[in-house]
Design an enzyme around this catalytic site. Sequence first.
Site, PDB file in Angstrom:
ATOM      1  N   LYS A  19     -11.454  -4.317  -4.320  1.00  0.00           N
ATOM      2  CA  LYS A  19     -12.269  -3.142  -4.640  1.00  0.00           C
ATOM      3  C   LYS A  19     -11.416  -2.031  -5.237  1.00  0.00           C
ATOM      4  O   LYS A  19     -11.928  -1.115  -5.858  1.00  0.00           O
ATOM      5  CB  LYS A  19     -13.037  -2.660  -3.407  1.00  0.00           C
ATOM      6  CG  LYS A  19     -12.205  -2.457  -2.159  1.00  0.00           C
ATOM      7  CD  LYS A  19     -13.113  -2.294  -0.930  1.00  0.00           C
ATOM      8  CE  LYS A  19     -12.421  -2.761   0.334  1.00  0.00           C
ATOM      9  NZ  LYS A  19     -13.316  -3.058   1.429  1.00  0.00           N
ATOM     10  N   LYS A  73       0.820  -1.219   0.000  1.00  0.00           N
ATOM     11  CA  LYS A  73       0.000   0.000   0.000  1.00  0.00           C
ATOM     12  C   LYS A  73       0.845   1.256   0.000  1.00  0.00           C
ATOM     13  O   LYS A  73       0.485   2.257  -0.609  1.00  0.00           O
ATOM     14  CB  LYS A  73      -0.945   0.015   1.211  1.00  0.00           C
ATOM     15  CG  LYS A  73      -2.140  -0.882   1.038  1.00  0.00           C
ATOM     16  CD  LYS A  73      -3.269  -0.434   1.944  1.00  0.00           C
ATOM     17  CE  LYS A  73      -4.525  -1.237   1.710  1.00  0.00           C
ATOM     18  NZ  LYS A  73      -5.569  -0.937   2.700  1.00  0.00           N
ATOM     19  N   LYS A 114      -5.400 -10.752  -6.651  1.00  0.00           N
ATOM     20  CA  LYS A 114      -6.556 -10.864  -5.753  1.00  0.00           C
ATOM     21  C   LYS A 114      -7.723 -10.012  -6.270  1.00  0.00           C
ATOM     22  O   LYS A 114      -7.489  -8.909  -6.757  1.00  0.00           O
ATOM     23  CB  LYS A 114      -6.106 -10.363  -4.374  1.00  0.00           C
ATOM     24  CG  LYS A 114      -7.049 -10.642  -3.252  1.00  0.00           C
ATOM     25  CD  LYS A 114      -6.556 -10.009  -1.955  1.00  0.00           C
ATOM     26  CE  LYS A 114      -6.792  -8.523  -1.920  1.00  0.00           C
ATOM     27  NZ  LYS A 114      -6.679  -7.902  -0.604  1.00  0.00           N
TER      28      LYS A 114
HETATM   29  P1  TYM Z   1     -10.534  -5.870   4.202  1.00  0.00           P
HETATM   30  O1  TYM Z   1     -11.510  -4.801   4.497  1.00  0.00           O
HETATM   31  O2  TYM Z   1      -9.515  -5.620   3.133  1.00  0.00           O
HETATM   32  O3  TYM Z   1     -11.284  -7.211   3.825  1.00  0.00           O
HETATM   33  C1  TYM Z   1     -12.291  -7.732   4.668  1.00  0.00           C
HETATM   34  C2  TYM Z   1     -12.254  -9.248   4.671  1.00  0.00           C
HETATM   35  O4  TYM Z   1     -12.429  -9.753   3.337  1.00  0.00           O
HETATM   36  C3  TYM Z   1     -11.362 -10.638   3.017  1.00  0.00           C
HETATM   37  N1  TYM Z   1     -11.075 -10.511   1.582  1.00  0.00           N
HETATM   38  C4  TYM Z   1     -10.978 -11.557   0.755  1.00  0.00           C
HETATM   39  N2  TYM Z   1     -11.123 -12.876   0.961  1.00  0.00           N
HETATM   40  C5  TYM Z   1     -10.966 -13.688  -0.100  1.00  0.00           C
HETATM   41  N3  TYM Z   1     -10.672 -13.227  -1.357  1.00  0.00           N
HETATM   42  C6  TYM Z   1     -10.520 -11.917  -1.595  1.00  0.00           C
HETATM   43  N4  TYM Z   1     -10.258 -11.484  -2.826  1.00  0.00           N
HETATM   44  C7  TYM Z   1     -10.673 -11.009  -0.521  1.00  0.00           C
HETATM   45  N5  TYM Z   1     -10.607  -9.649  -0.401  1.00  0.00           N
HETATM   46  C8  TYM Z   1     -10.850  -9.378   0.884  1.00  0.00           C
HETATM   47  C9  TYM Z   1     -10.190 -10.170   3.869  1.00  0.00           C
HETATM   48  O5  TYM Z   1      -9.233 -11.192   4.056  1.00  0.00           O
HETATM   49  C10 TYM Z   1     -10.903  -9.805   5.156  1.00  0.00           C
HETATM   50  O6  TYM Z   1     -11.113 -10.949   5.959  1.00  0.00           O
HETATM   51  N6  TYM Z   1      -7.324  -5.417   8.008  1.00  0.00           N
HETATM   52  C11 TYM Z   1      -8.615  -5.941   7.604  1.00  0.00           C
HETATM   53  C12 TYM Z   1      -9.753  -5.402   8.442  1.00  0.00           C
HETATM   54  C13 TYM Z   1      -9.583  -5.564   9.906  1.00  0.00           C
HETATM   55  C14 TYM Z   1      -9.697  -6.769  10.645  1.00  0.00           C
HETATM   56  C15 TYM Z   1      -9.488  -6.403  11.996  1.00  0.00           C
HETATM   57  C16 TYM Z   1      -9.950  -8.087  10.272  1.00  0.00           C
HETATM   58  C17 TYM Z   1      -9.307  -4.579  10.792  1.00  0.00           C
HETATM   59  N7  TYM Z   1      -9.264  -5.071  12.051  1.00  0.00           N
HETATM   60  C18 TYM Z   1      -9.515  -7.375  13.009  1.00  0.00           C
HETATM   61  C19 TYM Z   1      -9.968  -9.040  11.304  1.00  0.00           C
HETATM   62  C20 TYM Z   1      -9.767  -8.678  12.634  1.00  0.00           C
HETATM   63  C21 TYM Z   1      -8.857  -5.565   6.158  1.00  0.00           C
HETATM   64  O7  TYM Z   1      -8.311  -4.612   5.648  1.00  0.00           O
HETATM   65  O8  TYM Z   1      -9.787  -6.328   5.536  1.00  0.00           O
END
Ligand code: TYM
Length: 344
Positions: free
Chosen positions: A209, A123, A206
Amino acid sequence: MSEAVQTSSAFTPRVFSGIQPSGGLTLGNYLGAMKRFVDTQNTGVQSIYCMVDQHAITVWQDPENLRRATRELCAGYIASGLDPEKSILFNQSQVPEHAQLGWIFNCVARMGWMQRMTQWKDKAGKNSQNASLGLFAYPALMAADILVYHATHVPVGEDQKQHVELTRDIATKFNHDYKVDFFPIPEPVIEGTATRVMSLRDGSKKMSKSDPSDASRINLTDDADTIAKKIRKAKTDPEALPSDVEGLEGRSEARNLVNIYAALSETSVDAVLAEIGGKQFSEFKPLLADLAVDKLAPISTEMARLMEDAAEIDKILARGAERAREIAAPILKETYKIVGMVGA
Ligand code: TYM
């Protein structure tokens, strides 16, 4: 998930996970996270799901868009099947204990640990001097999200594994430095066939969004025609589909579509290949499109309906934050005592 939740430490099993309200929700978010949250909720384990708005602002968010995306995410959680009575649903900023514990963890985590995070490297890119300090510290706040509830299990997609491992390191170092057994060492739960959903235009990337090509992803707000069109146009190779998993070797686009089919139909990849092995993509894609529309269009319709009543969504979030604070406040207070903060 249910099996994983029954194992592990002396801490009562408790599930926490979060999603950033930073734009549209994708099929990756749905299959890698939301659908699995619903499965977990139905096992009866206490489950806490957060809209992590403070994480979202580690990169610029237009305030109006952030408000909308937070409500849309809440609508997405509910439309996917989360019940705000059974699970706790709230937005992070309304439970200040996350940021408060996050500060303590900023003082536990080491610079070197943060620098190794692949998400930070991706990022921040080449221009890391211009990235926000918040983006660098992001994983310490994520550790706080999880540990402020003493959560033991964290269902996430593959891409978040490293962050949950860092959470384990932070919990271990805190317990060690203060000579306590206070924080659980949480387990990442990465199960199923869709923990890494790939782009429909490039099977090595991957689904995200932030991909500039809208055709690369299915958005949870796409209507039935759009979903079907994107699947019809998904990149494939010229071979017929194989009958066994080995046959997917080196065929990332084929593997991705088969994984999506398996996850949406709640079967194994083996079972899918037994059904479709030998078919051409021209036959398989309409099957996948019908299945995707069948499963996703009702979610998109329900999200749109829920979004018409922002006040109701805000009420659900406020109530969720209240319930979340009841758990987080005593854990933060105890942490302050351990650390030596007078008055705690
Ligand atoms: P984020 O917002 O990028 O994504 C949310 C969840 O979706 C999953 N995900 C995917 N799984 C499979 N294939 C994909 N292409 C894909 N894109 C996204 C992510 O693995 C995630 O589970 N840092 C985290 C948010 C967060 C969090 C936390 C998660 C903040 N605090 C505490 C767990 C526990 C994030 O940016 O996810």
